[in-house]
Design an enzyme around this catalytic site. Structure first.
Site, PDB file in Angstrom:
ATOM      1  N   ASN A  15     -45.968 -35.183   9.086  1.00  0.00           N
ATOM      2  CA  ASN A  15     -46.397 -33.351   9.104  1.00  0.00           C
ATOM      3  C   ASN A  15     -47.321 -33.047   9.135  1.00  0.00           C
ATOM      4  O   ASN A  15     -47.556 -31.607   8.908  1.00  0.00           O
ATOM      5  CB  ASN A  15     -44.855 -33.023   8.082  1.00  0.00           C
ATOM      6  CG  ASN A  15     -45.106 -32.065   7.935  1.00  0.00           C
ATOM      7  OD1 ASN A  15     -44.732 -30.970   8.351  1.00  0.00           O
ATOM      8  ND2 ASN A  15     -45.204 -31.740   6.765  1.00  0.00           N
TER       9      ASN A  15
ATOM     10  N   ASP B 272     -52.563 -40.375   0.528  1.00  0.00           N
ATOM     11  CA  ASP B 272     -53.749 -39.471   1.689  1.00  0.00           C
ATOM     12  C   ASP B 272     -53.294 -39.748   3.347  1.00  0.00           C
ATOM     13  O   ASP B 272     -53.682 -41.250   2.702  1.00  0.00           O
ATOM     14  CB  ASP B 272     -54.724 -39.131   0.982  1.00  0.00           C
ATOM     15  CG  ASP B 272     -55.561 -38.452   1.694  1.00  0.00           C
ATOM     16  OD1 ASP B 272     -55.480 -38.786   3.183  1.00  0.00           O
ATOM     17  OD2 ASP B 272     -56.555 -37.947   1.076  1.00  0.00           O
ATOM     18  N   VAL B 273     -53.363 -38.955   3.953  1.00  0.00           N
ATOM     19  CA  VAL B 273     -52.945 -39.497   5.336  1.00  0.00           C
ATOM     20  C   VAL B 273     -53.810 -40.262   5.833  1.00  0.00           C
ATOM     21  O   VAL B 273     -54.187 -40.574   7.164  1.00  0.00           O
ATOM     22  CB  VAL B 273     -52.592 -38.718   6.317  1.00  0.00           C
ATOM     23  CG1 VAL B 273     -51.047 -38.912   5.824  1.00  0.00           C
ATOM     24  CG2 VAL B 273     -52.904 -37.594   6.498  1.00  0.00           C
TER      25      VAL B 273
ATOM     26  N   ILE C 196     -44.798 -19.955  11.215  1.00  0.00           N
ATOM     27  CA  ILE C 196     -43.598 -20.599  10.456  1.00  0.00           C
ATOM     28  C   ILE C 196     -43.822 -19.568   8.611  1.00  0.00           C
ATOM     29  O   ILE C 196     -44.532 -20.167   8.959  1.00  0.00           O
ATOM     30  CB  ILE C 196     -43.465 -22.348  10.751  1.00  0.00           C
ATOM     31  CG1 ILE C 196     -43.210 -22.457  12.003  1.00  0.00           C
ATOM     32  CG2 ILE C 196     -41.489 -22.624   9.896  1.00  0.00           C
ATOM     33  CD1 ILE C 196     -42.217 -21.599  13.473  1.00  0.00           C
TER      34      ILE C 196
ATOM     35  N   GLY D  68     -46.838 -35.571   4.152  1.00  0.00           N
ATOM     36  CA  GLY D  68     -46.719 -33.476   3.588  1.00  0.00           C
ATOM     37  C   GLY D  68     -46.263 -33.225   3.188  1.00  0.00           C
ATOM     38  O   GLY D  68     -45.684 -31.990   4.177  1.00  0.00           O
ATOM     39  N   ALA D  69     -45.388 -33.753   2.184  1.00  0.00           N
ATOM     40  CA  ALA D  69     -43.694 -33.043   2.283  1.00  0.00           C
ATOM     41  C   ALA D  69     -44.087 -32.448   0.270  1.00  0.00           C
ATOM     42  O   ALA D  69     -42.934 -32.053   0.451  1.00  0.00           O
ATOM     43  CB  ALA D  69     -42.881 -34.263   1.817  1.00  0.00           C
TER      44      ALA D  69
ATOM     45  N   TYR E 166     -59.002 -27.211  14.770  1.00  0.00           N
ATOM     46  CA  TYR E 166     -56.853 -27.486  14.681  1.00  0.00           C
ATOM     47  C   TYR E 166     -56.798 -27.896  16.290  1.00  0.00           C
ATOM     48  O   TYR E 166     -56.060 -28.110  16.069  1.00  0.00           O
ATOM     49  CB  TYR E 166     -56.882 -26.080  14.055  1.00  0.00           C
ATOM     50  CG  TYR E 166     -55.320 -26.334  13.726  1.00  0.00           C
ATOM     51  CD1 TYR E 166     -55.000 -26.718  12.723  1.00  0.00           C
ATOM     52  CD2 TYR E 166     -54.048 -25.786  14.056  1.00  0.00           C
ATOM     53  CE1 TYR E 166     -53.165 -26.393  12.128  1.00  0.00           C
ATOM     54  CE2 TYR E 166     -52.998 -25.702  14.013  1.00  0.00           C
ATOM     55  CZ  TYR E 166     -52.365 -26.369  12.902  1.00  0.00           C
ATOM     56  OH  TYR E 166     -51.122 -26.708  12.059  1.00  0.00           O
TER      57      TYR E 166
ATOM     58  N   ARG F 124     -44.491 -29.743  -0.641  1.00  0.00           N
ATOM     59  CA  ARG F 124     -44.972 -28.126  -1.420  1.00  0.00           C
ATOM     60  C   ARG F 124     -43.650 -27.833  -1.049  1.00  0.00           C
ATOM     61  O   ARG F 124     -43.206 -27.660  -0.165  1.00  0.00           O
ATOM     62  CB  ARG F 124     -45.743 -27.625  -0.314  1.00  0.00           C
ATOM     63  CG  ARG F 124     -47.144 -27.425  -0.262  1.00  0.00           C
ATOM     64  CD  ARG F 124     -48.451 -26.647   0.610  1.00  0.00           C
ATOM     65  NE  ARG F 124     -49.133 -26.271  -0.226  1.00  0.00           N
ATOM     66  CZ  ARG F 124     -49.496 -25.147   0.971  1.00  0.00           C
ATOM     67  NH1 ARG F 124     -50.321 -25.522   2.216  1.00  0.00           N
ATOM     68  NH2 ARG F 124     -49.994 -24.119   0.018  1.00  0.00           N
TER      69      ARG F 124
ATOM     70  N   SER G 137     -48.506 -28.973  16.731  1.00  0.00           N
ATOM     71  CA  SER G 137     -48.296 -27.363  17.151  1.00  0.00           C
ATOM     72  C   SER G 137     -48.072 -25.986  18.405  1.00  0.00           C
ATOM     73  O   SER G 137     -48.858 -26.956  19.571  1.00  0.00           O
ATOM     74  CB  SER G 137     -49.022 -26.926  16.762  1.00  0.00           C
ATOM     75  OG  SER G 137     -49.542 -25.365  16.182  1.00  0.00           O
TER      76      SER G 137
HETATM   77  P1  NAI Z   1     -47.632 -26.077   4.338  1.00  0.00           P
HETATM   78  O1  NAI Z   1     -50.011 -26.790   4.124  1.00  0.00           O
HETATM   79  O2  NAI Z   1     -46.817 -26.251   3.672  1.00  0.00           O
HETATM   80  O3  NAI Z   1     -47.970 -28.530   4.823  1.00  0.00           O
HETATM   81  C1  NAI Z   1     -48.792 -29.124   5.029  1.00  0.00           C
HETATM   82  C2  NAI Z   1     -48.982 -30.378   4.213  1.00  0.00           C
HETATM   83  O4  NAI Z   1     -49.609 -31.112   4.714  1.00  0.00           O
HETATM   84  C3  NAI Z   1     -48.892 -29.899   2.537  1.00  0.00           C
HETATM   85  O5  NAI Z   1     -48.272 -30.220   1.928  1.00  0.00           O
HETATM   86  C4  NAI Z   1     -50.383 -30.191   2.132  1.00  0.00           C
HETATM   87  O6  NAI Z   1     -49.875 -30.777   0.896  1.00  0.00           O
HETATM   88  C5  NAI Z   1     -50.395 -31.503   3.466  1.00  0.00           C
HETATM   89  N1  NAI Z   1     -51.625 -32.461   3.036  1.00  0.00           N
HETATM   90  C6  NAI Z   1     -52.680 -31.366   3.541  1.00  0.00           C
HETATM   91  N2  NAI Z   1     -53.570 -32.537   3.994  1.00  0.00           N
HETATM   92  C7  NAI Z   1     -52.631 -33.943   3.580  1.00  0.00           C
HETATM   93  C8  NAI Z   1     -53.502 -35.197   3.318  1.00  0.00           C
HETATM   94  N3  NAI Z   1     -55.202 -35.170   3.438  1.00  0.00           N
HETATM   95  N4  NAI Z   1     -52.562 -36.119   3.625  1.00  0.00           N
HETATM   96  C9  NAI Z   1     -51.709 -35.713   3.170  1.00  0.00           C
HETATM   97  N5  NAI Z   1     -50.998 -34.995   3.072  1.00  0.00           N
HETATM   98  C10 NAI Z   1     -51.894 -34.025   3.598  1.00  0.00           C
HETATM   99  O7  NAI Z   1     -47.789 -26.328   5.932  1.00  0.00           O
HETATM  100  P2  NAI Z   1     -46.470 -26.395   6.720  1.00  0.00           P
HETATM  101  O8  NAI Z   1     -46.686 -24.981   7.570  1.00  0.00           O
HETATM  102  O9  NAI Z   1     -45.759 -26.440   6.695  1.00  0.00           O
HETATM  103  O10 NAI Z   1     -46.946 -26.911   8.128  1.00  0.00           O
HETATM  104  C11 NAI Z   1     -46.622 -28.402   8.328  1.00  0.00           C
HETATM  105  C12 NAI Z   1     -47.411 -28.840   9.731  1.00  0.00           C
HETATM  106  O11 NAI Z   1     -46.474 -27.943  10.796  1.00  0.00           O
HETATM  107  C13 NAI Z   1     -48.315 -29.184   9.692  1.00  0.00           C
HETATM  108  O12 NAI Z   1     -49.422 -30.346  10.291  1.00  0.00           O
HETATM  109  C14 NAI Z   1     -49.116 -27.379  10.406  1.00  0.00           C
HETATM  110  O13 NAI Z   1     -50.094 -27.726  11.611  1.00  0.00           O
HETATM  111  C15 NAI Z   1     -47.769 -27.521  11.336  1.00  0.00           C
HETATM  112  N6  NAI Z   1     -47.507 -26.407  11.687  1.00  0.00           N
HETATM  113  C16 NAI Z   1     -47.124 -24.629  10.994  1.00  0.00           C
HETATM  114  C17 NAI Z   1     -47.092 -24.051  11.700  1.00  0.00           C
HETATM  115  C18 NAI Z   1     -46.825 -23.127  10.944  1.00  0.00           C
HETATM  116  O14 NAI Z   1     -46.576 -21.736  11.225  1.00  0.00           O
HETATM  117  N7  NAI Z   1     -46.873 -22.680   9.761  1.00  0.00           N
HETATM  118  C19 NAI Z   1     -47.006 -23.481  13.236  1.00  0.00           C
HETATM  119  C20 NAI Z   1     -47.258 -24.930  13.735  1.00  0.00           C
HETATM  120  C21 NAI Z   1     -47.409 -25.898  13.292  1.00  0.00           C
END
Ligand code: NAI
Length: 280
Positions: A106, A79-80, A208, A13-14, A175, A16, A162
């Site tokens: 992630n 895709d995970v 975050i 998920g890296a 979630y 973005r 989270s």
């Molecule tokens: P983000 O949306 O930028 O990152 C999540 C990534 O996962 C994205 O790049 C997305 O395309 C990817 N993704 C979604 N479905 C996928 C799949 N089926 N296969 C592969 N990749 C997939 O959001 P962020 O904030 O960077 O989140 C990263 C992690 O941190 C997530 O697990 C999120 O739940 C967790 N998190 C984030 C918080 C926040 O406040 N931003 C708070 C707590 C946890």
């Protein structure tokens, strides 16, 4: 010597620009790791404006950034939720960079966009959220863990849970359940994999600054009839002891620590990186 020198790390998920996944991939490289940068294959015309303006190419842009730092990196669409894509990704990553010794799970989605009670949300959204956030970690750990066990070099895994894996939040659909599941899976895996010298820990980010956060807060702002920035400037900050949101780089620092030798005797733990919001 850099702390992660010799590690080949895979980050999910890296893709973005503003994401925690990108920050982790870059930080691991700064600390000496070579990185398999993975993420979804996204339609360029649907990228957010701040990514389009930069000519963002998802995982390939992150891999380029890392190569420019003098480390090896490849970007792979994965895709995970798709075990066949994961198997291909692991095989390609290992043939180009070597055996994987670090994994950061992630990838995740926040279901709150629906802003509905469990009683009213769609079954599809529930299942999809569990599939990405929990089954995705299982799929990745199975593939990479089998490879780690076979290559006998040991390793470390960090799962991004989270605050919603520590306590309930209303209207977050699947979630909370998925993120609590990640903490449980982390503890089980730590017990099962210690014999192979593989440590497994989790991180619970708080609030975050990322596109995901803007998405979930944006929905609340809409309901409150306010603009995103205006709403974000006051929303929830009062209950965070440090009175600010966290940065992706702060999550990345915690992930690098847990993957590295300074955490050599730490396994099965869950670290809150949340400005003091939650203390257990
Ligand atoms: P983000 O949306 O930028 O990152 C999540 C990534 O996962 C994205 O790049 C997305 O395309 C990817 N993704 C979604 N479905 C996928 C799949 N089926 N296969 C592969 N990749 C997939 O959001 P962020 O904030 O960077 O989140 C990263 C992690 O941190 C997530 O697990 C999120 O739940 C967790 N998190 C984030 C918080 C926040 O406040 N931003 C708070 C707590 C946890």
């Amino acid at each position: 010597m850099s702390k992660l020198e010799g590690m080949v790390a895979l980050v999910t998920g890296a893709a973005r620009l503003r994401g925690i996944g990108r920050a982790i991939a870059v930080r691991l490289a700064e600390d000496g790791a070579d990185v398999i940068v993975t993420g979804l294959d996204r339609d360029p015309s649907r990228l957010p404006p701040h990514e389009q303006e930069q000519g963002w190419k998802g995982v390939e842009s992150v891999a380029e950034e890392i190569r420019a730092m003098g480390r090896k990196a490849i970007g792979v669409h994965c895709d995970v939720t798709k075990p066949d894509q994961i198997a291909e990704c692991v095989a390609r990553g290992e043939s180009e960079l070597g055996p994987i010794t670090g994994l950061v799970n992630n990838a995740g989605i926040a279901s709150e966009a629906a802003a509905a009670s469990i009683l009213d949300m769609s079954d599809d959204l529930w299942h999809h959220t569990i599939d990405v956030n929990l089954n995705g970690v299982y799929n990745m750990v199975k593939a990479v863990g089998q490879s780690m066990r076979a290559n006998g070099k040991g390793g470390a895994i960090v799962n991004i849970s989270s605050l919603a894996g520590r306590m309930g939040f209303a209207n977050y659909g699947g979630y909370c359940a998925s993120k609590f599941g990640v903490v449980g899976l982390t503890q089980q895996l730590a017990l099962e994999l210690a014999q192979h010298n593989i440590r497994v820990n989790a991180i619970c980010p708080g609030s975050i600054d990322s596109d995901m956060l803007d998405g979930t807060i944006g929905r609340k702002a809409e309901i409150a009839g306010m603009g995103l920035e205006e709403f974000k400037a006051q929303y929830n900050l009062g209950i965070i002891p440090m009175k600010r949101r966290g940065t992706p780089a702060e999550q990345a620092a915690a992930a690098a620590f847990l993957l590295g030798p300074d955490a050599g005797y730490i396994t099965g733990q869950t670290l809150n990186v949340d400005g003091g919001y939650r203390m257990d």
